[in-house]
Design a protein around this motif. Sequence first.
Motif, PDB file in Angstrom:
ATOM      1  N   TRP A   1       0.826  -1.197   0.000  1.00  0.00           N
ATOM      2  CA  TRP A   1       0.000   0.000   0.000  1.00  0.00           C
ATOM      3  C   TRP A   1       0.866   1.255   0.000  1.00  0.00           C
ATOM      4  O   TRP A   1       1.759   1.404   0.835  1.00  0.00           O
ATOM      5  CB  TRP A   1      -0.924   0.031   1.211  1.00  0.00           C
ATOM      6  N   TYR A   2       0.563   2.175  -0.932  1.00  0.00           N
ATOM      7  CA  TYR A   2       1.279   3.445  -1.020  1.00  0.00           C
ATOM      8  C   TYR A   2       0.376   4.545  -0.474  1.00  0.00           C
ATOM      9  O   TYR A   2      -0.754   4.734  -0.925  1.00  0.00           O
ATOM     10  CB  TYR A   2       1.657   3.746  -2.465  1.00  0.00           C
ATOM     11  N   LYS A   3       0.888   5.283   0.505  1.00  0.00           N
ATOM     12  CA  LYS A   3       0.094   6.308   1.191  1.00  0.00           C
ATOM     13  C   LYS A   3       0.490   7.705   0.742  1.00  0.00           C
ATOM     14  O   LYS A   3       1.663   8.038   0.652  1.00  0.00           O
ATOM     15  CB  LYS A   3       0.311   6.186   2.701  1.00  0.00           C
ATOM     16  N   THR A   4      -0.515   8.541   0.442  1.00  0.00           N
ATOM     17  CA  THR A   4      -0.283   9.953   0.121  1.00  0.00           C
ATOM     18  C   THR A   4      -1.288  10.799   0.900  1.00  0.00           C
ATOM     19  O   THR A   4      -2.350  10.312   1.303  1.00  0.00           O
ATOM     20  CB  THR A   4      -0.447  10.243  -1.382  1.00  0.00           C
ATOM     21  N   THR A   5      -0.940  12.051   1.101  1.00  0.00           N
ATOM     22  CA  THR A   5      -1.855  12.988   1.764  1.00  0.00           C
ATOM     23  C   THR A   5      -2.115  14.153   0.816  1.00  0.00           C
ATOM     24  O   THR A   5      -1.913  15.322   1.154  1.00  0.00           O
ATOM     25  CB  THR A   5      -1.261  13.502   3.085  1.00  0.00           C
ATOM     26  N   THR A   6      -2.558  13.805  -0.374  1.00  0.00           N
ATOM     27  CA  THR A   6      -2.728  14.788  -1.443  1.00  0.00           C
ATOM     28  C   THR A   6      -4.129  15.388  -1.498  1.00  0.00           C
ATOM     29  O   THR A   6      -4.449  16.119  -2.428  1.00  0.00           O
ATOM     30  CB  THR A   6      -2.409  14.152  -2.797  1.00  0.00           C
ATOM     31  N   GLY A   7      -4.972  15.053  -0.555  1.00  0.00           N
ATOM     32  CA  GLY A   7      -6.278  15.695  -0.505  1.00  0.00           C
ATOM     33  C   GLY A   7      -7.471  14.817  -0.795  1.00  0.00           C
ATOM     34  O   GLY A   7      -8.609  15.245  -0.650  1.00  0.00           O
ATOM     35  N   GLY A   8      -7.265  13.578  -1.196  1.00  0.00           N
ATOM     36  CA  GLY A   8      -8.397  12.693  -1.457  1.00  0.00           C
ATOM     37  C   GLY A   8      -9.176  13.108  -2.694  1.00  0.00           C
ATOM     38  O   GLY A   8      -8.673  13.786  -3.573  1.00  0.00           O
ATOM     39  N   GLY A   9     -10.434  12.710  -2.746  1.00  0.00           N
ATOM     40  CA  GLY A   9     -11.257  13.033  -3.899  1.00  0.00           C
ATOM     41  C   GLY A   9     -11.027  12.076  -5.056  1.00  0.00           C
ATOM     42  O   GLY A   9     -10.520  10.963  -4.890  1.00  0.00           O
ATOM     43  N   TYR A  10     -11.384  12.521  -6.255  1.00  0.00           N
ATOM     44  CA  TYR A  10     -11.318  11.711  -7.467  1.00  0.00           C
ATOM     45  C   TYR A  10      -9.962  11.013  -7.606  1.00  0.00           C
ATOM     46  O   TYR A  10      -8.925  11.674  -7.677  1.00  0.00           O
ATOM     47  CB  TYR A  10     -11.562  12.624  -8.671  1.00  0.00           C
ATOM     48  N   PRO A  11      -9.955   9.662  -7.643  1.00  0.00           N
ATOM     49  CA  PRO A  11      -8.687   8.937  -7.657  1.00  0.00           C
ATOM     50  C   PRO A  11      -8.069   8.752  -9.031  1.00  0.00           C
ATOM     51  O   PRO A  11      -7.022   8.119  -9.161  1.00  0.00           O
ATOM     52  CB  PRO A  11      -9.078   7.583  -7.066  1.00  0.00           C
ATOM     53  N   GLY A  12      -8.710   9.310 -10.080  1.00  0.00           N
ATOM     54  CA  GLY A  12      -8.180   9.120 -11.420  1.00  0.00           C
ATOM     55  C   GLY A  12      -8.545   7.753 -11.950  1.00  0.00           C
ATOM     56  O   GLY A  12      -9.537   7.141 -11.545  1.00  0.00           O
ATOM     57  N   GLY A  13      -7.712   7.241 -12.863  1.00  0.00           N
ATOM     58  CA  GLY A  13      -8.022   5.957 -13.463  1.00  0.00           C
ATOM     59  C   GLY A  13      -9.343   6.031 -14.203  1.00  0.00           C
ATOM     60  O   GLY A  13      -9.674   7.039 -14.833  1.00  0.00           O
ATOM     61  N   ALA A  14     -10.134   4.994 -14.126  1.00  0.00           N
ATOM     62  CA  ALA A  14     -11.427   4.965 -14.804  1.00  0.00           C
ATOM     63  C   ALA A  14     -12.570   5.131 -13.817  1.00  0.00           C
ATOM     64  O   ALA A  14     -13.666   4.638 -14.019  1.00  0.00           O
ATOM     65  CB  ALA A  14     -11.582   3.651 -15.564  1.00  0.00           C
ATOM     66  N   ALA A  15     -12.324   5.848 -12.713  1.00  0.00           N
ATOM     67  CA  ALA A  15     -13.378   6.090 -11.740  1.00  0.00           C
ATOM     68  C   ALA A  15     -14.388   7.105 -12.283  1.00  0.00           C
ATOM     69  O   ALA A  15     -14.087   7.890 -13.182  1.00  0.00           O
ATOM     70  CB  ALA A  15     -12.768   6.600 -10.434  1.00  0.00           C
ATOM     71  N   GLN A  16     -15.576   7.096 -11.718  1.00  0.00           N
ATOM     72  CA  GLN A  16     -16.627   8.029 -12.105  1.00  0.00           C
ATOM     73  C   GLN A  16     -16.219   9.449 -11.693  1.00  0.00           C
ATOM     74  O   GLN A  16     -15.935   9.720 -10.531  1.00  0.00           O
ATOM     75  CB  GLN A  16     -17.940   7.645 -11.420  1.00  0.00           C
ATOM     76  N   ILE A  17     -16.195  10.370 -12.658  1.00  0.00           N
ATOM     77  CA  ILE A  17     -15.743  11.731 -12.379  1.00  0.00           C
ATOM     78  C   ILE A  17     -16.806  12.567 -11.677  1.00  0.00           C
ATOM     79  O   ILE A  17     -16.501  13.522 -10.965  1.00  0.00           O
ATOM     80  CB  ILE A  17     -15.290  12.428 -13.685  1.00  0.00           C
ATOM     81  N   ILE A  18     -18.082  12.237 -11.850  1.00  0.00           N
ATOM     82  CA  ILE A  18     -19.164  12.956 -11.189  1.00  0.00           C
ATOM     83  C   ILE A  18     -19.580  12.191  -9.945  1.00  0.00           C
ATOM     84  O   ILE A  18     -19.885  11.002 -10.018  1.00  0.00           O
ATOM     85  CB  ILE A  18     -20.376  13.127 -12.123  1.00  0.00           C
ATOM     86  N   ASN A  19     -19.603  12.867  -8.808  1.00  0.00           N
ATOM     87  CA  ASN A  19     -19.951  12.199  -7.554  1.00  0.00           C
ATOM     88  C   ASN A  19     -21.417  12.460  -7.207  1.00  0.00           C
ATOM     89  O   ASN A  19     -21.780  13.569  -6.803  1.00  0.00           O
ATOM     90  CB  ASN A  19     -19.047  12.687  -6.422  1.00  0.00           C
ATOM     91  N   ALA A  20     -22.230  11.431  -7.358  1.00  0.00           N
ATOM     92  CA  ALA A  20     -23.669  11.562  -7.135  1.00  0.00           C
ATOM     93  C   ALA A  20     -24.033  11.607  -5.660  1.00  0.00           C
ATOM     94  O   ALA A  20     -25.205  11.787  -5.319  1.00  0.00           O
ATOM     95  CB  ALA A  20     -24.399  10.387  -7.803  1.00  0.00           C
ATOM     96  N   ALA A  21     -23.053  11.455  -4.767  1.00  0.00           N
ATOM     97  CA  ALA A  21     -23.316  11.474  -3.326  1.00  0.00           C
ATOM     98  C   ALA A  21     -23.097  12.857  -2.716  1.00  0.00           C
ATOM     99  O   ALA A  21     -23.129  13.001  -1.502  1.00  0.00           O
ATOM    100  CB  ALA A  21     -22.437  10.446  -2.616  1.00  0.00           C
ATOM    101  N   GLU A  22     -22.881  13.867  -3.551  1.00  0.00           N
ATOM    102  CA  GLU A  22     -22.700  15.239  -3.081  1.00  0.00           C
ATOM    103  C   GLU A  22     -23.953  16.057  -3.404  1.00  0.00           C
ATOM    104  O   GLU A  22     -24.287  16.238  -4.581  1.00  0.00           O
ATOM    105  CB  GLU A  22     -21.483  15.880  -3.753  1.00  0.00           C
ATOM    106  N   PRO A  23     -24.660  16.568  -2.391  1.00  0.00           N
ATOM    107  CA  PRO A  23     -25.899  17.312  -2.644  1.00  0.00           C
ATOM    108  C   PRO A  23     -25.730  18.501  -3.587  1.00  0.00           C
ATOM    109  O   PRO A  23     -26.564  18.716  -4.476  1.00  0.00           O
ATOM    110  CB  PRO A  23     -26.314  17.783  -1.242  1.00  0.00           C
ATOM    111  N   LYS A  24     -24.655  19.293  -3.433  1.00  0.00           N
ATOM    112  CA  LYS A  24     -24.466  20.451  -4.304  1.00  0.00           C
ATOM    113  C   LYS A  24     -24.186  20.029  -5.751  1.00  0.00           C
ATOM    114  O   LYS A  24     -24.612  20.700  -6.694  1.00  0.00           O
ATOM    115  CB  LYS A  24     -23.339  21.330  -3.777  1.00  0.00           C
ATOM    116  N   THR A  25     -23.479  18.909  -5.894  1.00  0.00           N
ATOM    117  CA  THR A  25     -23.228  18.390  -7.240  1.00  0.00           C
ATOM    118  C   THR A  25     -24.524  17.930  -7.880  1.00  0.00           C
ATOM    119  O   THR A  25     -24.807  18.233  -9.046  1.00  0.00           O
ATOM    120  CB  THR A  25     -22.227  17.230  -7.188  1.00  0.00           C
TER     121      THR A  25
END
Length: 242
Positions: free
Chosen positions: A117-141
Amino acid sequence: MKKIAILMAAGATVLVSVAPVQAATQSAADPVRALQAKLKPGRGVYFVEKVSWSDGTDAREYGGNKGVFQFGRKGLSGYDITMEGGQEPERVIGIGKTVYRSGGVLSIVLKDKKKPWYKTTTGGGYPGGAAQIINAAEPKTLAALLRKGKRDKNSVTGTITVGDLKKVSPWVARIRNQDNGVKVGYTLWLTSGGLVSRLRSTWTTTENSETDAVTVDSRYTKWGAKVSIKAPAPSKVTTKLF
């Protein structure tokens, strides 16, 4: 199979391809309020995703993702996603601003195989790769998607730029500013209770003069389920790539 170029947090040049509309029964409930009712600490939502690409003449399924979001007092507090589009599956765990990655190219890069496991503290959020870019779990989004899209019974279809997403979505906050003009086509479907059951986003990427349209089709289940995302054991974690 041709290797797909996908939008990363570092950014790639993308254009737009809008997903088609699918109509069903009318959702009478307020989707934002329905979502807010589920956002309780220790609760979350599960999802599975199909990823496909097309170069204009050939369309193929690239892989699939599966995972879970966990909610906190101030929105999304963590996620656990497994992405299976590459030669080796990659798993990404985000807890607050800390991200743990394992598999994928890291299985080759990391020298200490006892610490996968490689650990970073870069802020989290969208992990890149082929993940979904729109987060449907955010009310403002979700509110922005509803506002910008066109409603047809239980579906909403539209386009939104990365820049507009950044105004409302912590999920994409780290994508580079030069990609703010990127347009993402989307269609979301709602249950009779107003919750998002499905979200499909489509964009195109250009790399080395090659252009591909990428589609991520997400299905959501168990909104409000008990969720507990945990970090890997410290003995399995490293902060050194080489």
